[in-house]
Design a protein around this motif. Structure first.
Motif, PDB file in Angstrom:
ATOM      1  N   THR A  66       0.841  -1.193   0.000  1.00 63.50           N
ATOM      2  CA  THR A  66       0.000   0.000   0.000  1.00 63.50           C
ATOM      3  C   THR A  66       0.877   1.245   0.000  1.00 63.50           C
ATOM      4  OG1 THR A  66      -0.047   0.188   2.402  1.00 63.50           O
ATOM      5  CG2 THR A  66      -1.772  -1.171   1.387  1.00 63.50           C
ATOM      6  N   GLU A  67       0.245   2.363  -0.300  1.00 63.95           N
ATOM      7  CA  GLU A  67       0.952   3.633  -0.228  1.00 63.95           C
ATOM      8  C   GLU A  67       1.317   3.938   1.220  1.00 63.95           C
ATOM      9  OE1 GLU A  67      -1.911   6.110  -2.158  1.00 63.95           O
ATOM     10  OE2 GLU A  67      -1.427   5.288  -4.119  1.00 63.95           O
ATOM     11  N   ARG A  68       0.488   3.504   2.157  1.00 67.78           N
ATOM     12  CA  ARG A  68       0.774   3.721   3.583  1.00 67.78           C
ATOM     13  C   ARG A  68       2.054   3.000   3.993  1.00 67.78           C
ATOM     14  NH1 ARG A  68       1.710   6.974   7.099  1.00 67.78           N
ATOM     15  NH2 ARG A  68       1.873   6.065   9.150  1.00 67.78           N
ATOM     16  N   GLU A  69       2.289   1.839   3.422  1.00 64.02           N
ATOM     17  CA  GLU A  69       3.523   1.104   3.726  1.00 64.02           C
ATOM     18  C   GLU A  69       4.739   1.921   3.297  1.00 64.02           C
ATOM     19  OE1 GLU A  69       5.849  -2.937   2.373  1.00 64.02           O
ATOM     20  OE2 GLU A  69       3.663  -2.960   2.336  1.00 64.02           O
ATOM     21  N   GLU A  71       4.874   5.212   3.167  1.00 59.93           N
ATOM     22  CA  GLU A  71       4.997   6.285   4.153  1.00 59.93           C
ATOM     23  C   GLU A  71       5.642   5.781   5.443  1.00 59.93           C
ATOM     24  OE1 GLU A  71       1.145   9.000   2.822  1.00 59.93           O
ATOM     25  OE2 GLU A  71       0.936   7.603   4.496  1.00 59.93           O
ATOM     26  N   GLU A  72       5.248   4.605   5.889  1.00 58.47           N
ATOM     27  CA  GLU A  72       5.807   4.032   7.117  1.00 58.47           C
ATOM     28  C   GLU A  72       7.293   3.744   6.978  1.00 58.47           C
ATOM     29  OE1 GLU A  72       3.267   0.692   7.850  1.00 58.47           O
ATOM     30  OE2 GLU A  72       1.660   1.942   8.688  1.00 58.47           O
ATOM     31  N   GLU A  75       9.050   7.073   7.059  1.00 57.43           N
ATOM     32  CA  GLU A  75       9.079   7.587   8.431  1.00 57.43           C
ATOM     33  C   GLU A  75      10.170   6.900   9.243  1.00 57.43           C
ATOM     34  OE1 GLU A  75       5.134   6.972   9.967  1.00 57.43           O
ATOM     35  OE2 GLU A  75       4.296   8.629   8.789  1.00 57.43           O
ATOM     36  N   GLU A  88       6.765  12.110  10.929  1.00 54.23           N
ATOM     37  CA  GLU A  88       5.553  11.642  10.265  1.00 54.23           C
ATOM     38  C   GLU A  88       5.600  12.118   8.820  1.00 54.23           C
ATOM     39  OE1 GLU A  88       1.853  12.501  12.218  1.00 54.23           O
ATOM     40  OE2 GLU A  88       2.671  11.962  14.189  1.00 54.23           O
ATOM     41  N   MET A  90       3.449  12.309   4.942  1.00 53.68           N
ATOM     42  CA  MET A  90       2.238  12.174   4.135  1.00 53.68           C
ATOM     43  C   MET A  90       2.638  12.364   2.684  1.00 53.68           C
ATOM     44  SD  MET A  90      -1.216  14.398   4.282  1.00 53.68           S
ATOM     45  CE  MET A  90      -2.080  14.715   2.774  1.00 53.68           C
TER      46      MET A  90
END
Length: 190
Positions: A66-69, A71-72, A75, A88, A90
């Motif tokens: 995912t795109e969140r992965e 970002e993580e 980070e 953090e 985005m």
């Protein structure tokens, strides 16, 4: 400003003991070199300014789920930069991932004996392969989303050197220019 004038100002700043000014000049020179290097493609020719591609979906171990992965992971690595503290991230994207399928074409043409017009019919359908009892399209290439912008919040972003380090790291990982990245000091109120 020509190169000789810049170096003369650097020398005079060093002689006068103004180290902060020296660091700023070095930082500006590094940004200029980095921006220039990013506009040169692998053939050694300048690329178009608007040609920015994100690398979502690409990693050394395959593709991101995912795109969140993404970002993580960003980070996690940015928080390890000296002085960054908690971070953090985005990331916004212009598009979604696109898969380009292989196409199977068939052409039917007809002509008339008296030299009349030629009729030509061409049809294209996605080429498929049988996997696990079902037909799946053959994918020629995947076009990953383009990064629209990145916001980085970091506890240590009030220090210019930390802010620049964070920005350079994001530029390196996502392949975007500096003007698509904003770095801010994280609020202490949470």
């Amino acid at each position: 400003m020509d190169g000789r004038g810049l170096f003369a100002r650097l020398r005079s700043a060093l002689k006068k003991g103004r180290k902060r000014e020296y660091v700023i000049y070095i930082g500006l020179a590094a940004v200029a070199v980095l921006v220039y290097a990013m506009t040169i493609n692998s053939d050694g020719k300048a690329s178009a300014q608007g040609d920015r591609t994100g690398i979502v979906g690409e990693s050394s171990s395959g593709s991101f789920a995912t795109e969140r992965e993404l970002e993580e992971r960003l980070e996690a690595i940015l928080s390890k930069i000296n002085g960054a503290g908690k971070v953090e991230v985005m990331i916004t994207f212009d598009t979604t991932e696109e898969k380009v399928p292989a196409l199977s074409s068939s052409v039917q043409s007809s002509s008339f004996e008296d030299g009349g017009t030629l009729n030509r019919n061409e049809t294209s359908t996605p080429a498929t392969i049988s996997k696990s009892g079902s037909n799946e399209p053959i994918v020629l290439t995947q076009i990953y989303p383009k990064v629209r912008g990145v916001i980085v919040l970091a506890q240590g972003a009030d220090e210019i050197s930390v802010k620049l380090d964070l920005q350079y790291a994001v530029m390196a990982v996502l392949g975007v220019e500096a003007d698509y990245i904003e770095v801010f000091k994280m609020s202490t109120l949470e």
